[in-house]
Write a protein that holds these residues in place. Structure first.
Motif, PDB file in Angstrom:
ATOM      1  N   GLY A  96       0.783  -1.219   0.000  1.00  0.00           N
ATOM      2  CA  GLY A  96       0.000   0.000   0.000  1.00  0.00           C
ATOM      3  C   GLY A  96       0.819   1.274   0.000  1.00  0.00           C
ATOM      4  O   GLY A  96       1.726   1.437   0.806  1.00  0.00           O
ATOM      5  N   THR A  97       0.474   2.168  -0.934  1.00  0.00           N
ATOM      6  CA  THR A  97       1.053   3.515  -0.962  1.00  0.00           C
ATOM      7  C   THR A  97      -0.066   4.507  -1.240  1.00  0.00           C
ATOM      8  O   THR A  97      -1.062   4.177  -1.899  1.00  0.00           O
ATOM      9  N   GLY A  98       0.107   5.729  -0.775  1.00  0.00           N
ATOM     10  CA  GLY A  98      -0.884   6.777  -1.011  1.00  0.00           C
ATOM     11  C   GLY A  98      -0.646   7.527  -2.298  1.00  0.00           C
ATOM     12  O   GLY A  98      -1.427   8.412  -2.664  1.00  0.00           O
ATOM     13  N   ASP A  99       0.425   7.198  -2.999  1.00  0.00           N
ATOM     14  CA  ASP A  99       0.757   7.846  -4.263  1.00  0.00           C
ATOM     15  C   ASP A  99       1.498   6.816  -5.113  1.00  0.00           C
ATOM     16  O   ASP A  99       1.405   5.615  -4.853  1.00  0.00           O
ATOM     17  N   ARG A 100       2.241   7.291  -6.112  1.00  0.00           N
ATOM     18  CA  ARG A 100       3.034   6.362  -6.917  1.00  0.00           C
ATOM     19  C   ARG A 100       4.004   5.594  -6.021  1.00  0.00           C
ATOM     20  O   ARG A 100       4.464   6.093  -5.004  1.00  0.00           O
ATOM     21  N   VAL A 101       4.379   4.409  -6.451  1.00  0.00           N
ATOM     22  CA  VAL A 101       5.339   3.621  -5.687  1.00  0.00           C
ATOM     23  C   VAL A 101       6.733   4.231  -5.823  1.00  0.00           C
ATOM     24  O   VAL A 101       7.450   4.391  -4.831  1.00  0.00           O
ATOM     25  N   PHE A 102       7.094   4.613  -7.052  1.00  0.00           N
ATOM     26  CA  PHE A 102       8.417   5.190  -7.307  1.00  0.00           C
ATOM     27  C   PHE A 102       8.256   6.482  -8.100  1.00  0.00           C
ATOM     28  O   PHE A 102       7.437   6.550  -9.038  1.00  0.00           O
ATOM     29  N   ARG A 103       9.081   7.473  -7.713  1.00  0.00           N
ATOM     30  CA  ARG A 103       9.067   8.754  -8.434  1.00  0.00           C
ATOM     31  C   ARG A 103      10.502   9.234  -8.588  1.00  0.00           C
ATOM     32  O   ARG A 103      11.218   9.440  -7.600  1.00  0.00           O
ATOM     33  N   PHE A 104      10.946   9.375  -9.847  1.00  0.00           N
ATOM     34  CA  PHE A 104      12.305   9.805 -10.142  1.00  0.00           C
ATOM     35  C   PHE A 104      12.246  11.066 -11.000  1.00  0.00           C
ATOM     36  O   PHE A 104      11.454  11.135 -11.941  1.00  0.00           O
ATOM     37  N   VAL A 105      13.124  12.022 -10.708  1.00  0.00           N
ATOM     38  CA  VAL A 105      13.091  13.307 -11.414  1.00  0.00           C
ATOM     39  C   VAL A 105      14.143  13.336 -12.521  1.00  0.00           C
ATOM     40  O   VAL A 105      13.837  13.123 -13.687  1.00  0.00           O
ATOM     41  N   ASN A 106      15.385  13.552 -12.166  1.00  0.00           N
ATOM     42  CA  ASN A 106      16.454  13.659 -13.168  1.00  0.00           C
ATOM     43  C   ASN A 106      17.159  12.313 -13.287  1.00  0.00           C
ATOM     44  O   ASN A 106      17.903  11.909 -12.407  1.00  0.00           O
ATOM     45  N   THR A 107      16.915  11.624 -14.399  1.00  0.00           N
ATOM     46  CA  THR A 107      17.449  10.262 -14.579  1.00  0.00           C
ATOM     47  C   THR A 107      18.431  10.170 -15.744  1.00  0.00           C
ATOM     48  O   THR A 107      18.677   9.084 -16.272  1.00  0.00           O
ATOM     49  N   ALA A 108      19.017  11.291 -16.126  1.00  0.00           N
ATOM     50  CA  ALA A 108      19.886  11.308 -17.310  1.00  0.00           C
ATOM     51  C   ALA A 108      21.158  10.499 -17.109  1.00  0.00           C
ATOM     52  O   ALA A 108      21.729   9.990 -18.084  1.00  0.00           O
ATOM     53  N   ASN A 109      21.618  10.365 -15.881  1.00  0.00           N
ATOM     54  CA  ASN A 109      22.920   9.734 -15.632  1.00  0.00           C
ATOM     55  C   ASN A 109      22.826   8.571 -14.653  1.00  0.00           C
ATOM     56  O   ASN A 109      23.715   8.378 -13.824  1.00  0.00           O
ATOM     57  N   VAL A 110      21.758   7.795 -14.757  1.00  0.00           N
ATOM     58  CA  VAL A 110      21.571   6.703 -13.804  1.00  0.00           C
ATOM     59  C   VAL A 110      21.078   5.459 -14.534  1.00  0.00           C
ATOM     60  O   VAL A 110      20.383   5.543 -15.559  1.00  0.00           O
ATOM     61  N   ASP A 111      21.443   4.308 -14.004  1.00  0.00           N
ATOM     62  CA  ASP A 111      20.976   3.018 -14.492  1.00  0.00           C
ATOM     63  C   ASP A 111      20.096   2.408 -13.406  1.00  0.00           C
ATOM     64  O   ASP A 111      20.580   2.058 -12.328  1.00  0.00           O
ATOM     65  N   ILE A 112      18.798   2.283 -13.664  1.00  0.00           N
ATOM     66  CA  ILE A 112      17.836   1.851 -12.652  1.00  0.00           C
ATOM     67  C   ILE A 112      17.380   0.419 -12.950  1.00  0.00           C
ATOM     68  O   ILE A 112      17.020   0.095 -14.086  1.00  0.00           O
ATOM     69  N   THR A 113      17.398  -0.417 -11.916  1.00  0.00           N
ATOM     70  CA  THR A 113      16.870  -1.777 -12.005  1.00  0.00           C
ATOM     71  C   THR A 113      15.812  -1.965 -10.925  1.00  0.00           C
ATOM     72  O   THR A 113      16.072  -1.717  -9.739  1.00  0.00           O
ATOM     73  N   ILE A 114      14.631  -2.413 -11.338  1.00  0.00           N
ATOM     74  CA  ILE A 114      13.550  -2.744 -10.404  1.00  0.00           C
ATOM     75  C   ILE A 114      13.198  -4.204 -10.667  1.00  0.00           C
ATOM     76  O   ILE A 114      12.704  -4.546 -11.744  1.00  0.00           O
ATOM     77  N   SER A 115      13.465  -5.063  -9.672  1.00  0.00           N
ATOM     78  CA  SER A 115      13.347  -6.499  -9.940  1.00  0.00           C
ATOM     79  C   SER A 115      12.860  -7.259  -8.716  1.00  0.00           C
ATOM     80  O   SER A 115      13.129  -6.878  -7.574  1.00  0.00           O
TER      81      SER A 115
END
Length: 397
Positions: A330-349
């Motif tokens: 349960g969350t009251g909003d989005r689970v994940f929120r990212f702003v500036n992602t130009a220089n990042v490698d994101i893994t959600i697994s």
């Protein structure tokens, strides 16, 4: 080969070549060897016991020439074991000294600060080796010698603050059961902490821990800070000019407590959050992990219950972000929120997520179009591909 009982050696007048060899000092109110404005000094093979001041003090306008302090035994000083002020060109050797119970009492606060030896003046370096205090080796940093890998067992806020002030590389601070309120490192002068571990147990409750610097003179540097088995009922604030290698493992965050970095001009590098549980407050508005400028973040094996806003919110992200094997209830909003992602490698697994998302049903969002590795997650029982339309500006790699 002399004995000094409630007495000392005191010289103050440009003396040259002073040797104190195999003498015994006990009970002096002004220390054992007290030399001012002298040069070429050797203190070797002496025993100092029950000093009410520094066992060895070389000060005044400063000592000079060759200074050698070797093979001494110093037991029970109510101040530092040694206090040395140097002039330019001094050659220092401090080796093979065995020290115990150098309490370093602060005259104003009567708090043990952990300084075993203090050197100031023109020369802060030399040959320093094989010295111990209470059986532990000591190390010199900017002229201050403290124990290496010290362990402090504390039961109140004053004890924690004293241990933090005295901490050296590898220090462990064990917290006894109880409530600790008002813990903070807020803009102290030239505070440096390296590889400090704070360990709790059942019944340990921290009502907020702040590491925060806000002024131009901020000198807090953290390189290695770990929290284990602690319950936080108020937040953990990690925000200062130098903040590297922070680990939070097997901790519990309740009553809307969160991990927070709140200034995007300051970088938090290498944050690991593992095996923790976060539980929101019914009327709260908090994100569980909110980071304004992180580099390299790992969130694994955690459980998030009734989070008021996002599970993880990132501002200016860089390096890698790994979100793996977590449970979200349960969350009251989005689970994940990212702003500036130009220089990042994101893994959600490998995450099991139950959430209605925000008011529009969005589950995750980035401000700019971003490719993210999405692998083996379930979102309300559905796969990553089945809820792809609920990811805003996100495509799967």
């Amino acid at each position: 080969n002399c004995n000094f009982t409630d007495a000392n050696i005191y010289l103050n007048n440009e003396y040259n070549v002073i040797s104190v060899v195999e003498c015994n000092f006990s009970g002096s109110t002004t220390g054992g060897v007290y030399l001012q404005n002298v040069q070429n000094i050797s203190v070797q093979g002496c025993t100092f016991a029950d000093m009410l001041y520094n066992a060895i003090q070389l000060s005044g306008g400063g000592v000079s020439g060759t200074v050698s302090i070797t093979d001494n035994i110093i037991d029970n000083c109510e101040s530092r074991a040694m206090r040395i002020v140097t002039k330019a060109g001094t050659e220092l050797t401090i080796s093979n000294n065995t020290m115990t119970n150098a309490n370093n009492i602060n005259d104003d606060e009567e708090v043990a600060r952990g300084q075993i030896i203090k050197i100031s003046g023109s020369v802060l370096t030399g040959t320093f080796e094989y010295n111990t205090h209470n059986g532990a080796p000591i190390a010199f940093t900017d002229g201050i010698a403290k124990e290496i890998s010290s362990t402090y067992n504390v039961s109140d806020v004053d004890g924690v603050n004293s241990a933090l002030a005295a901490a050296t590389d590898g220090t462990t601070i064990n917290l006894a059961p109880g409530t600790y309120s008002g813990l903070s490192l807020i803009n102290p002068a030239s505070y440096k902490a390296k590889n400090i571990t704070i360990v709790g147990q059942e019944g340990v409750n921290i009502e907020g821990f702040n590491v925060h610097g806000w002024s131009a003179e901020n000198n807090i540097e953290i390189d290695g800070l770990t929290f284990q088995y602690v319950t936080f009922t108020k937040g953990l604030l990690l925000s200062t000019k130098v903040m590297n290698n922070v680990t939070v493992e097997n901790c519990t965050f309740t009553n809307d407590a969160c991990i927070h970095q709140n200034d995007n001009t300051e970088k938090l590098a290498n944050l690991v959050v593992s095996g923790c549980t976060f539980t929101g407050d019914e009327n709260g508005t908090t994100t569980a992990i909110m980071l304004e400028n992180p580099e390299n973040v790992s969130v694994t094996g955690c459980t998030f219950n009734n989070i008021d806003f996002n599970v993880l919110q990132g501002g200016i992200l860089s390096g890698t972000v790994l979100i793996d094997n977590n449970i979200v209830n349960g969350t009251g909003d989005r689970v994940f929120r990212f702003v500036n992602t130009a220089n990042v490698d994101i893994t959600i697994s490998n995450n099991t997520i139950t959430s209605d998302g925000d008011a529009d049903g969005e589950l995750a969002k980035t401000t700019n179009p971003t490719q993210i590795t999405l692998t083996n997650n379930t979102w309300n029982g559905k796969s990553d591909a089945e809820v792809a339309e609920k990811f805003i500006n996100i495509t799967a790699k």
